[in-house]
Design a protein around this motif. Structure first.
Motif, short mmCIF file in Angstrom:
data_model
loop_
_atom_site.label_atom_id
_atom_site.label_comp_id
_atom_site.label_asym_id
_atom_site.label_seq_id
_atom_site.Cartn_x
_atom_site.Cartn_y
_atom_site.Cartn_z
N ARG A 154 9.21 -0.06 -3.35
CA ARG A 154 9.28 -1.44 -3.81
C ARG A 154 8.51 -2.34 -2.86
O ARG A 154 8.07 -1.93 -1.79
CB ARG A 154 10.75 -1.89 -3.87
N GLY A 155 8.39 -3.60 -3.25
CA GLY A 155 7.80 -4.59 -2.36
C GLY A 155 6.33 -4.34 -2.10
O GLY A 155 5.56 -4.02 -3.00
N SER A 156 5.94 -4.45 -0.84
CA SER A 156 4.52 -4.40 -0.47
C SER A 156 4.04 -2.99 -0.14
O SER A 156 3.00 -2.83 0.49
CB SER A 156 4.28 -5.31 0.74
N GLY A 157 4.77 -1.98 -0.54
CA GLY A 157 4.31 -0.61 -0.34
C GLY A 157 4.78 0.02 0.95
O GLY A 157 4.08 0.85 1.53
N GLY A 158 5.97 -0.35 1.41
CA GLY A 158 6.48 0.19 2.66
C GLY A 158 6.75 1.68 2.58
O GLY A 158 7.26 2.19 1.58
N ASN B 275 2.96 6.63 17.21
CA ASN B 275 4.36 6.83 17.55
C ASN B 275 5.25 5.86 16.78
O ASN B 275 6.43 5.72 17.07
CB ASN B 275 4.58 6.64 19.05
N SER B 276 4.67 5.17 15.79
CA SER B 276 5.39 4.20 14.97
C SER B 276 5.48 4.71 13.54
O SER B 276 4.51 5.23 13.00
CB SER B 276 4.66 2.85 15.00
N ALA B 277 6.64 4.55 12.90
CA ALA B 277 6.87 5.16 11.58
C ALA B 277 6.70 4.19 10.43
O ALA B 277 6.49 4.62 9.29
CB ALA B 277 8.27 5.76 11.52
N GLY B 278 6.78 2.88 10.64
CA GLY B 278 6.79 1.93 9.55
C GLY B 278 5.39 1.47 9.17
O GLY B 278 4.63 0.99 10.02
N TYR B 279 5.04 1.60 7.88
CA TYR B 279 3.73 1.18 7.39
C TYR B 279 3.89 0.54 6.02
O TYR B 279 4.79 0.88 5.25
CB TYR B 279 2.78 2.38 7.24
N SER B 280 2.96 -0.35 5.72
CA SER B 280 2.76 -0.81 4.36
C SER B 280 1.43 -0.23 3.90
O SER B 280 0.38 -0.50 4.49
CB SER B 280 2.72 -2.34 4.30
N LEU B 281 1.48 0.60 2.85
CA LEU B 281 0.29 1.33 2.40
C LEU B 281 -0.06 0.89 0.98
O LEU B 281 0.81 0.83 0.11
CB LEU B 281 0.54 2.84 2.42
N GLY B 282 -1.31 0.59 0.77
CA GLY B 282 -1.80 0.22 -0.56
C GLY B 282 -3.13 0.87 -0.81
O GLY B 282 -3.55 1.76 -0.07
N GLU B 283 -3.83 0.44 -1.83
CA GLU B 283 -5.12 1.02 -2.16
C GLU B 283 -6.12 0.71 -1.04
O GLU B 283 -6.55 -0.42 -0.88
CB GLU B 283 -5.63 0.48 -3.49
N GLY B 284 -6.47 1.73 -0.28
CA GLY B 284 -7.45 1.58 0.78
C GLY B 284 -6.99 0.74 1.95
O GLY B 284 -7.82 0.31 2.76
N ALA B 285 -5.68 0.50 2.09
CA ALA B 285 -5.19 -0.38 3.15
C ALA B 285 -4.09 0.31 3.94
O ALA B 285 -3.13 0.84 3.36
CB ALA B 285 -4.66 -1.69 2.57
N ILE B 286 -4.23 0.31 5.27
CA ILE B 286 -3.22 0.83 6.18
C ILE B 286 -2.76 -0.33 7.06
O ILE B 286 -3.54 -0.87 7.84
CB ILE B 286 -3.77 1.97 7.04
#
Length: 369
Positions: free
Chosen positions: A166-170, A191-202
């Protein structure tokens, strides 16, 4: 000491110093890279990008949802400054500021290694209802994202369950995420686990303050020092062909050093007067197949190895030990069942792996060490 003294000339472009290092060619502006060229032609950053830029976005939802208000505070950065310039690496540092919060970023550039490390330290003073996000604006046309989950690599969106994010792709991932097309890409080990992933975006999500989804009166206290490392690994071909994902394992399982008493008659290696050039307690002959765990068997008879194919190629792998082997058997995950494995010689056995297979092997070693 200057680059010239190390035999590595400083490269200048339009009056701004630029750097040629193991990870490629960096054009600098304000002491920070604005363009990155790898392998002579791969342009990895879009125009007017700010690698590692950080912002605070106001999010008033509880910690399992997102509700952005549109309020956004950008970090104000100082100019980058060269703080280390030696024969092994260079380091550039800049300071950033949010309300009552200081941020230090270092870009570590290695002379002979084809990656660089972005280190971020945040002295957090608990801004309320915000997400602290960092920009990694890579320019990989038609790039697809793959990330590590326990014992597998997940391709977005093909390998994901519909409607589960949901949301911004977390996403919560393990040691690495990759953005690639058919020709090239870049792997981010962290060493960090949290990301927001989208089309071509990290987009790493470094910190988030919010009310608990179970009790809105409860908030996690994040005050203090937080340190993040993002290793940026450009590569040709796919991540599985280049094995760039191994950077995630190397970053999160670093070598440690210790002192050894090698005075005779205390012998670290039986029968030898001197330490060898290299020695491993256990290793495989294929880098993409890893021994992820080794422990004593539940029944006390030998040791249990967990052997995993990390890239999905499968096939035969040879596993060797520093000690002599008495026997090697493949078992199930509960350490039951016995399927003898062929011993290559006194110290090794051969295992046929399945693509992305997780294999459990019981070994019995001789008493010699």
């Amino acid at each position: 000491m200057s680059d010239g003294e190390h035999g590595v000339p400083t490269i200048c472009d339009d009056g701004e110093p630029s750097l040629s290092v193991g990870a490629g060619y960096l054009e600098m502006e304000g002491g920070w890279p604005v363009a990155w060229e790898y392998d002579g032609e791969m342009l990895l950053l879009p125009d007017n990008s700010d690698l590692g830029h950080i912002c605070a976005e106001r999010d008033i939802a509880d910690t399992v949802r997102e509700e952005f208000t549109g309020d956004r505070q950008e970090v104000e950065w100082s100019l980058g400054e060269m703080i280390a310039d030696g024969p092994v690496f260079q380091a550039i540092q800049r300071e950033g500021y949010l309300p009552q919060t200081t941020i230090t970023q270092q870009l570590i550039l290695y002379r002979d290694l084809s990656y660089m490390d972005l280190r971020t330290v945040i002295d957090w003073t608990q801004m309320r209802d915000v997400q602290i996000r960092m920009a990694l604006p890579f320019d990989i046309p038609d790039g697809a994202i793959t990330y590590e989950s326990p014992y597998c690599a997940v391709r977005m969106p093909d390998d994901e369950m519909p409607g589960t994010y949901r949301g911004s792709g977390g996403r919560y991932l393990q040691k690495w995420v990759d953005l690639s097309n058919t020709d090239c890409g870049i792997t981010v080990a962290s060493n960090s686990a949290g990301y927001s992933l989208g089309e071509g975006a990290i987009t790493p999500v470094l910190l988030r303050d919010g009310a608990s989804c179970g009790a809105r009166c409860y908030r996690t206290d994040l005050r203090g020092r937080h340190e993040f490392v993002h290793r940026l690994v450009p590569h040709r071909g796919s991540w599985s062909e280049s094995l760039s994902h191994l950077a995630g394992w190397e970053l999160n399982c670093p070598l440690s050093q210790c002192r050894m008493n090698i005075m005779r008659p205390i012998e670290p290696v039986v029968g030898e007067q001197f330490l060898p050039q290299e020695r491993s307690f256990c290793f495989t002959d294929r880098r993409e197949i890893a021994v992820t765990a080794m422990k004593q068997a539940y029944d006390g008879n030998g040791y249990i190895l967990r052997i995993v194919d990390l890239v999905g190629k499968g096939g035969e792998v040879k596993v060797e030990f520093a000690s002599d082997l008495i026997s090697a058997h493949e078992t199930d995950a509960l350490e039951q069942g016995v399927q003898p494995l062929g011993l290559q010689h006194a110290k090794g056995f051969t295992l046929t792996t399945r693509p992305f297979g997780i294999h459990t092997v019981r070994v019995v070693l001789s008493e010699s060490r």
